[in-house]
Design an enzyme around this catalytic site. Structure first.
Site, mmCIF file in Angstrom:
data_model
loop_
_atom_site.group_PDB
_atom_site.id
_atom_site.type_symbol
_atom_site.label_atom_id
_atom_site.label_comp_id
_atom_site.label_asym_id
_atom_site.label_seq_id
_atom_site.Cartn_x
_atom_site.Cartn_y
_atom_site.Cartn_z
ATOM 1 N N ASP A 1 1.489 -0.877 -1.409
ATOM 2 C CA ASP A 1 2.504 -1.908 -0.264
ATOM 3 C C ASP A 1 2.038 -3.173 -0.283
ATOM 4 O O ASP A 1 1.942 -3.884 -0.111
ATOM 5 C CB ASP A 1 0.893 -1.535 0.881
ATOM 6 C CG ASP A 1 -0.410 -2.413 0.595
ATOM 7 O OD1 ASP A 1 -0.537 -2.179 -0.260
ATOM 8 O OD2 ASP A 1 -0.980 -3.099 1.463
ATOM 9 N N ARG B 1 -8.659 5.344 6.593
ATOM 10 C CA ARG B 1 -7.843 5.967 5.580
ATOM 11 C C ARG B 1 -8.574 7.653 5.425
ATOM 12 O O ARG B 1 -9.976 7.664 6.009
ATOM 13 C CB ARG B 1 -7.630 5.372 4.355
ATOM 14 C CG ARG B 1 -7.649 3.742 3.906
ATOM 15 C CD ARG B 1 -7.729 3.132 3.081
ATOM 16 N NE ARG B 1 -6.850 1.641 2.107
ATOM 17 C CZ ARG B 1 -7.014 0.819 1.815
ATOM 18 N NH1 ARG B 1 -7.830 1.758 -0.042
ATOM 19 N NH2 ARG B 1 -6.816 -0.059 1.630
ATOM 20 N N ASP C 1 0.753 -2.828 -6.847
ATOM 21 C CA ASP C 1 0.392 -1.114 -6.103
ATOM 22 C C ASP C 1 1.160 -0.682 -4.350
ATOM 23 O O ASP C 1 2.621 -1.297 -4.376
ATOM 24 C CB ASP C 1 -1.082 -1.301 -4.916
ATOM 25 C CG ASP C 1 -0.692 -1.861 -4.484
ATOM 26 O OD1 ASP C 1 -0.487 -3.472 -4.022
ATOM 27 O OD2 ASP C 1 -2.580 -2.159 -2.916
ATOM 28 N N SER D 1 -2.828 1.882 0.932
ATOM 29 C CA SER D 1 -2.748 0.488 -0.251
ATOM 30 C C SER D 1 -3.055 1.476 -1.672
ATOM 31 O O SER D 1 -1.617 2.315 -1.961
ATOM 32 C CB SER D 1 -3.673 -0.400 -0.124
ATOM 33 O OG SER D 1 -4.042 -1.600 -1.384
ATOM 34 N N HIS D 2 -3.391 0.616 -2.441
ATOM 35 C CA HIS D 2 -3.309 1.534 -3.526
ATOM 36 C C HIS D 2 -3.784 3.436 -4.089
ATOM 37 O O HIS D 2 -4.170 3.847 -5.075
ATOM 38 C CB HIS D 2 -4.975 1.069 -4.460
ATOM 39 C CG HIS D 2 -5.718 1.387 -4.711
ATOM 40 N ND1 HIS D 2 -5.980 -0.243 -3.284
ATOM 41 C CD2 HIS D 2 -7.305 1.761 -5.347
ATOM 42 C CE1 HIS D 2 -7.600 0.239 -3.358
ATOM 43 N NE2 HIS D 2 -7.798 1.026 -4.105
#
Length: 548
Positions: free
Chosen positions: A307, A46, A305, A146-147
């Site tokens: 995804d 990420r 979230d 993700s979030h």
């Protein structure tokens, strides 16, 4: 805590999407700078293109490394490729596709040209591989942070088992990707830009949404939900589940409203999280503040979230449930209703999840399987049915189908949100009411995570700490009965320390991104005792690091 936490985002909080995407293509990482290297955490690599942490160079190198990893392991089957609604996800998917096609890999992308939830990709891999063995088995890539905030991108590899890749795979992929970046991408093969209207023959379409929605009948009791007339509100929080929720409502004829169908890569409709940032965390009351405004309108209100691998459960009587509370209720309910699961199917939890789960598990006569942080640890047990339910305190979980076979081996926030409605329909009580009944039976624990400062050297030492370095014999007035550096369930290293007493525990783990370590703690003796546990935890960790 920001004084703006829980308030609506303003123009100054929003990203410049054009600048973000321009940086993706224009900035080139320098792998001699730690923040610009490829690093796989528990959920992939990420970073933000603006900080040269998630750029085209990274994705070219990571995808090439995955191509080489597949070749080393003799994998010749197709690769499922999907992405969430973050602004950087679509460019990264396009970059990855160019490398995969150049390698001659058959790639399955979404039929509808829409975002793909992580659990839908996991399910696709599992279902494809049910009737296949060896080299012809499929794997996948999901492009998602993700979030994380809107400026971030993420890239995750899911091998043949459908769940997050283990550290042996991710370490090899990250090391190889960094080698390729350091060599100015020499060795990376890619085709020219692919025209979506005329993709090459290797690129095929797959209906992720249709397959996922249809298969839900094998794991959720929709008849009970429909017959009970449960009023459901589902908020995708601008994420990949947005079209899935309407499809579920239509397919199963349930009273389900998509509370906010808007998709905006800036997430301008969000309320700010605890630190004043936009973060699509459905377990955060601040991030979910706009959703909570509708709590009285539905029997069950949920959030996901970006995804869709995390869940937030809102009830009219209690508001947003603590994830630990819902996990405990889910376990109690599932193991009493899923009668075709293996009689020896275990309850899986991570070491930082609530001990309420331990007490529920003991009462229902099941074995507890406690593992380190990271959903990857549940994968083998979910595949063979020896783990009926696997859950994390960070609002991620999955469980088995009615017949005891595997569903997903990655977290499924849509599934857990639907389970809340099934629980409400079958028991006649909300999950929060059922949790209160558990506290009457077992006590009402206080749980919190806090951070403490740590130097890089201290973080490294904490990650390798020997429990013998803990010389304390008491924690907050209770005798220490265990000091752990390895998980009881699978003897895997915790990457930190857990200390346990009869009524309390704490776990300390180094942060992967900041100069702090995280202290998770819980006490069944109330908030004041929890504060004492936290205070003494810092002292115990400091002393242990000094003795290490």
């Amino acid at each position: 805590m920001s004084d703006r936490a829980g308030t609506r985002a303003t123009e100054s909080d929003l990203i410049n999407v054009d600048a973000l995407i321009a940086a993706y293509y224009e900035l080139t990482p320098d792998v001699s700078i730690p923040e610009q290297r490829v690093v796989f955490g528990t959920s992939g690599h990420r970073g933000s293109s603006l900080r040269t942490g998630f750029n085209e160079t990274h994705i070219l190198a990571i995808t090439q490394a995955i191509v080489e990893y597949r070749a080393q392991h003799g994998l010749t089957g197709p690769l499922f490729l999907g992405a969430d609604t973050h602004a950087l996800s679509a460019p990264a998917l396009a970059t990855a596709l160019r490398v995969l096609v150049a390698a001659g890999i058959r790639v399955l992308i979404d039929t509808h040209d829409e975002a793909v939830p992580t659990p839908a990709l996991s399910l696709a891999i599992i279902d494809y591989n049910r009737t296949r063995t060896g080299a012809e088995r499929a794997d996948g890539i999901i492009v998602t942070p993700s979030h994380n905030p809107p400026a971030d991108g993420g890239f995750k590899y899911n091998p043949e088992h459908g769940g997050p890749a283990d550290s042996d795979a991710t370490n090899w992929i990250a090391d190889r990707a960094n080698e390729l970046i350091a060599a100015d991408l020499e060795g990376v093969q890619s085709v020219a830009e692919i025209n979506p209207a005329e993709p090459p023959a290797l690129v095929e379409r797959y209906d992720f949404r249709g397959a996922y929605v249809e298969a839900l009948a094998e794991i959720i009791n929709f008849d009970a939900i429909r017959e009970a007339g449960i009023r459901i509100g589902a908020d995708p929080l601008g994420g990949a589940s947005v079209t899935y929720w309407q499809a579920i409502a239509d397919r199963y004829r349930i009273d389900l409203t998509v509370v906010n169908p808007e998709v905006d890569p800036r997430w301008a409709f969000m309320t700010l999280d605890w630190d004043g940032k936009i973060r699509m965390d459905p377990s955060s009351a601040n991030a979910m503040a706009s959703v909570l405004e509708h709590r009285a309108d539905y029997d069950i209100l949920t959030g996901n979230d970006a995804d869709s691998d995390r869940h937030g459960i809102v009830t009219p009587d209690a508001g947003l449930m603590n994830p630990n509370h819902f996990l405990a209720v889910s376990i109690d309910y599932l193991f009493s209703t899923r009668t075709n699961w293996r009689a020896d199917a275990r309850v899986g939890k991570t070491l930082v999840s609530s001990s309420m789960i331990d007490r529920v598990t003991a009462r229902i006569g099941r074995e507890l399987w406690e593992v380190p942080v990271g959903f990857k640890w549940f994968v083998p047990g979910l595949i063979d049915g020896s783990v009926g339910f696997g859950g994390e305190e960070s609002a991620g979980a999955s469980f088995l189908r009615f017949d005891g076979s595997v569903w997903t081996t990655d977290k499924d926030g849509i599934l857990l949100a639907l389970l809340a409605s099934e629980i409400r329909a079958v028991t006649g009580k909300s999950p929060s009411e059922l949790y209160r009944a558990l506290t009457e039976e077992f006590g009402d624990p206080a749980y919190e995570r806090v951070d403490a400062p740590a130097t890089p050297a201290q973080k490294a030492a904490l990650g390798k700490l020997d429990p013998a370095a803990v010389t304390a014999t008491e924690l907050a007035g209770e005798t220490i009965i265990a000091a752990l550096s390895h998980a009881p369930g699978n003897d895997a290293a915790l990457g930190g320390l857990k200390v346990v007493t009869e009524n309390a525990w704490f776990a300390a783990r180094p942060s992967g991104t900041e100069d702090v370590y995280k202290i998770y703690a819980e006490s069944f003796r109330g908030a004041e005792h929890l504060a004492q546990v936290q205070e003494e935890a810092r002292a115990i960790v400091a002393a242990a690091l000094g003795n290490a």
